[in-house]
Scaffold this motif. Sequence first.
Motif: not given
Length: 356
Positions: A301, A304, A96, A92, A88
Amino acid sequence: MFTRLLALFCLLLVVTSSAYPASAASGFREMTIPGTASDHPLHLSLWYPTGADTEPTRLGETPAFVGLPVIRDADPAPGPHPLVILSHGYGGSWRNLAWLASELVDRGYVVAAPDHPGTTTLDMGPADTVTLWKRPTDISRAIDAVLGDTTLTGGIAANRIAAIGHSLGGWTVVELAGGRFDAEGVMTDCLAQFGALYCKIFSALGVGRDPAATAALGADLSDSRLGAIVTLDLGPGRGFTPQSLAAVQIPLLVLSAGENIDPQTAQRAGIAATNKDSFYLAGHLPSATTQFTLVAGALHFSFMQLCKPGAAALIEEEAPGESIVCRDAAGANRQSIHRQVSDMTLAFLARALATK
């Protein structure tokens, strides 16, 4: 950024149960790898194929994020299975990339994801944060643990092991491939080379703080058991020496966010210019064994987990400025982005590990 995000996760980290079709679920278990005199204890999450028909629960379901079906502590399907380790990003956790773990298990992989002490959501203790070189060894320890106990997973094909990392996790897995990080060079005129935000992150991670840390970061942290590497919008990448990248002998898939977050938003959110790092990496790795792709519609992001409708507003209320974790490029759909990433990753691993 991550101090506020930690508060957000503490508020929203509630797992709920919900029925899913049994055939859609992975086996799942958590374990702790014991610490040693030189290494911290390590929390490890494992997903694996199972034939169990017990009613699954949603793993990681919160008011903001979509959970996935798993059967906790199910008996594993007989192996040997190929293994993928997930790493990660900074601040995080294993949650994730759980969406990618689920896709991999559907294709017969076992997936293991350690939480890296010092740089994980609920463990940002400064003493561990500044030992950045322990991140790659966390992955090696996870491989040791999974290979050492066949009852956990049904058995692993020791010659078919890969690692995938997002953001700082991408840096971590490149280290495992043989990349060598030049901490002294990075901190020489850092502002001119990288900008204030990256230098702040480097400082928080203890990069260049003393000769011992510089030497530890510059050491060979590779793991010869790995047969393939995937990076997801990695950072930092520009600190790797060109010579070490050129000498990497295993296949790499370098996936970069296809869209850049505007500089002001990135500065507020504490995100560095990772797009440049992916280009740098791809430019210095051997062209014959490296695949580089810009993922259309993806921001940093986007790799994620899926956000629920209304999640951005909920997050903004709880942690102003952090709704960026649910942002994708204009007109993009995170589920579609995940499909692109999953398809490319699965095809790459099938080729890279086919003859291992």
